[in-house]
Design a protein around this motif. Sequence first.
Motif, PDB file in Angstrom:
ATOM      1  N   MET A   1       0.822  -1.289   0.036  1.00 31.82           N
ATOM      2  CA  MET A   1      -0.038  -0.070  -0.005  1.00 31.82           C
ATOM      3  C   MET A   1       0.930   1.309  -0.013  1.00 31.82           C
ATOM      4  N   ILE A   2       0.402   2.126  -0.961  1.00 30.84           N
ATOM      5  CA  ILE A   2       1.169   3.551  -0.975  1.00 30.84           C
ATOM      6  C   ILE A   2       0.868   4.215  -0.102  1.00 30.84           C
ATOM      7  N   SER A   3       1.682   5.271   0.760  1.00 35.18           N
ATOM      8  CA  SER A   3       1.230   6.232   1.500  1.00 35.18           C
ATOM      9  C   SER A   3       0.316   7.147   0.977  1.00 35.18           C
ATOM     10  N   ASP A   4      -0.673   7.963   1.980  1.00 29.36           N
ATOM     11  CA  ASP A   4      -1.595   9.032   1.249  1.00 29.36           C
ATOM     12  C   ASP A   4      -0.729   9.959   0.537  1.00 29.36           C
ATOM     13  N   ASP A   5       0.301  10.490   1.050  1.00 27.24           N
ATOM     14  CA  ASP A   5       1.270  11.661   0.362  1.00 27.24           C
ATOM     15  C   ASP A   5       1.593  11.122  -0.950  1.00 27.24           C
ATOM     16  N   GLN A   6       2.052   9.851  -1.220  1.00 23.51           N
ATOM     17  CA  GLN A   6       2.340   9.435  -2.428  1.00 23.51           C
ATOM     18  C   GLN A   6       1.151   9.216  -3.541  1.00 23.51           C
ATOM     19  N   ARG A   7       0.029   8.783  -2.880  1.00 20.73           N
ATOM     20  CA  ARG A   7      -1.002   8.505  -3.629  1.00 20.73           C
ATOM     21  C   ARG A   7      -1.525   9.828  -4.194  1.00 20.73           C
ATOM     22  N   GLN A   9       0.317  12.596  -4.461  1.00 14.18           N
ATOM     23  CA  GLN A   9       1.207  13.060  -5.769  1.00 14.18           C
ATOM     24  C   GLN A   9       0.953  12.216  -6.791  1.00 14.18           C
ATOM     25  N   ASP A  10       0.758  10.917  -6.705  1.00 17.40           N
ATOM     26  CA  ASP A  10       0.345  10.442  -8.201  1.00 17.40           C
ATOM     27  C   ASP A  10      -0.714  10.729  -8.704  1.00 17.40           C
ATOM     28  N   LEU A  11      -1.869  11.179  -7.815  1.00 16.39           N
ATOM     29  CA  LEU A  11      -3.118  11.859  -8.606  1.00 16.39           C
ATOM     30  C   LEU A  11      -2.789  13.095  -9.144  1.00 16.39           C
ATOM     31  N   ALA A  12      -1.884  13.711  -8.579  1.00 15.84           N
ATOM     32  CA  ALA A  12      -1.548  15.280  -9.236  1.00 15.84           C
ATOM     33  C   ALA A  12      -0.760  14.992 -10.456  1.00 15.84           C
ATOM     34  N   ASP A  13       0.131  14.178 -10.594  1.00 17.41           N
ATOM     35  CA  ASP A  13       0.970  13.842 -11.957  1.00 17.41           C
ATOM     36  C   ASP A  13      -0.062  13.329 -12.703  1.00 17.41           C
ATOM     37  N   PHE A  14      -0.829  12.266 -12.461  1.00 15.56           N
ATOM     38  CA  PHE A  14      -1.816  11.848 -13.370  1.00 15.56           C
ATOM     39  C   PHE A  14      -2.745  12.857 -14.140  1.00 15.56           C
ATOM     40  N   GLU A  60      -4.067  19.372  -8.299  1.00 17.54           N
ATOM     41  CA  GLU A  60      -2.861  19.174  -9.031  1.00 17.54           C
ATOM     42  C   GLU A  60      -1.659  19.418  -8.280  1.00 17.54           C
ATOM     43  N   GLN A  61      -1.595  19.991  -7.193  1.00 16.62           N
ATOM     44  CA  GLN A  61      -0.658  20.262  -6.327  1.00 16.62           C
ATOM     45  C   GLN A  61      -0.457  19.047  -5.177  1.00 16.62           C
ATOM     46  N   LEU A  91      -9.238   5.456  -8.133  1.00 19.76           N
ATOM     47  CA  LEU A  91      -8.353   4.748  -7.242  1.00 19.76           C
ATOM     48  C   LEU A  91      -7.382   5.655  -6.632  1.00 19.76           C
ATOM     49  N   LEU A  92      -7.063   6.513  -7.351  1.00 15.08           N
ATOM     50  CA  LEU A  92      -5.715   7.300  -6.856  1.00 15.08           C
ATOM     51  C   LEU A  92      -6.533   8.386  -5.862  1.00 15.08           C
ATOM     52  N   ALA A  93      -7.854   8.886  -6.237  1.00 12.86           N
ATOM     53  CA  ALA A  93      -8.453   9.771  -5.327  1.00 12.86           C
ATOM     54  C   ALA A  93      -8.966   8.997  -4.093  1.00 12.86           C
ATOM     55  N   ASN A  94      -8.748   7.682  -3.837  1.00 14.91           N
ATOM     56  CA  ASN A  94      -9.177   6.966  -2.976  1.00 14.91           C
ATOM     57  C   ASN A  94     -10.851   6.598  -2.815  1.00 14.91           C
ATOM     58  N   GLN A  95     -11.159   6.347  -3.893  1.00  9.25           N
ATOM     59  CA  GLN A  95     -12.653   6.182  -3.811  1.00  9.25           C
ATOM     60  C   GLN A  95     -12.940   4.934  -4.781  1.00  9.25           C
ATOM     61  N   GLN A  96     -13.845   4.202  -4.796  1.00  8.35           N
ATOM     62  CA  GLN A  96     -14.170   3.013  -5.356  1.00  8.35           C
ATOM     63  C   GLN A  96     -14.955   3.699  -6.603  1.00  8.35           C
ATOM     64  N   HIS A  97     -14.730   2.994  -7.859  1.00  9.10           N
ATOM     65  CA  HIS A  97     -15.435   3.686  -9.068  1.00  9.10           C
ATOM     66  C   HIS A  97     -16.426   2.695  -9.377  1.00  9.10           C
ATOM     67  N   VAL A  98     -17.628   3.347  -9.125  1.00  4.75           N
ATOM     68  CA  VAL A  98     -18.804   2.526  -9.552  1.00  4.75           C
ATOM     69  C   VAL A  98     -19.125   2.559 -10.804  1.00  4.75           C
TER      70      VAL A  98
END
Length: 285
Positions: A1-7, A9-14, A60-61, A91-98
Motif C-alpha cells: 500500500m502506498i502512503s497517502d502523500d504518495q497517492r 502526488q500520483d493523482l496530481a501527476d496523473f 494538481e498540487q 483509485l488514486l482519489a481513494n474512491q471506489q469507481h462505481v
Amino acid sequence: MISDDQRRQDLADFLRTRRMRLSPEQVGLIRGGRRRTPGLRREEVAQLANIGVSWYTLLEQGRDIRPSSEVLHSIADALQLTYAERSHLFLLANQQHVIDAYASDEEVSPALRRVLDSLSPVPAFVVGRRWDFLAWNITAEKVFGLSKPVPPYEYNAVWRMFTDPTSRNIYNPKWEQVAQKVIAEFRAESVRYANEEWFQRLITDLQRVSPEFRAWWPRHDVRVRSDAFKDIEHPLVGWLKFEHTTLQVPTMPELKIMIYTPLPGTDTLEKLQRLMDQEAIMHTV
C-alpha cells in the motif's frame, strides 16, 4: 500500500499529464495567444469541469483535499478519460469507481466473439451489467435458445428466468432453486444501479407478472456468483450436466463470460456434439 502523500502526488501527476495531452481545439475551446506549455491550462480544465480554479490547482498540487464522486466524474469528462483512466483516477482519489452511466458501452469485441465461437461445442455467452445476453456461440443457442426474444425485455436473463416457459422447463425439477440463486445474485450486483430507471422498471414488471419473483424479492437475499453444477433437460438430447463458470473481461469488467463445461464422467459432451452435428447437417441440406 502506498502512503497517502504518495497517492496524492500520483493523482496530481496523473491529472497534469492527462491535461497536457489535450489541445483547446480537442475540447471545443479557442486557443487564443501563445502558450508556454502544451495542453490545456488548469483554468480551462476547471471551466470544463465546472469547478473552481483554485480548488483544481490544489488537487494538481497534491494537497489533502477530498473530491466527491460527482467532481471526479466531471474532471474525467473534461479530460476525456478512457474507462481505464477513469477507474485509475478514482483509485488514486481513494474512491471506489462505481460502474454507471459513465461506463463504456456494452459492446462485445470481435476478438471476444471469436473466443466464444472457439469454445464450441461448449456453450458460452456474454452477459452485460443489466443481465442482458449480448453474445453467444452456436452451442449456447442450441441449448438455451438465446436468439429468441422474450418481450418486453427481449434478452434479459432475469426476465427470461421468471417469465419464459422454456427456462422453467429446462431447469425442472430444480427451477425454484436455480431461480432463487439468480435473484440473489442479481440483487447483489444491481445494488449499484438501484436508482436507474431501467432497473426500477424491470423490478416493477417482474413483480407484476411473476408470483415467485413477487414473493422472493422482498427477502433481500444476496449471493456472489460462484462456480456451480447445472442440470438442464434438453428437448432433443435429454439431460445435460455442466460445471458453470463465470469469467470477467478485464478491459470491460461489467461484462461476464458464462461457460458451461460438460461435467466429466457424463455423456454431456457427446450429446452436445450430436446437436452440433445436426446443425451442420441442416446447413448442408
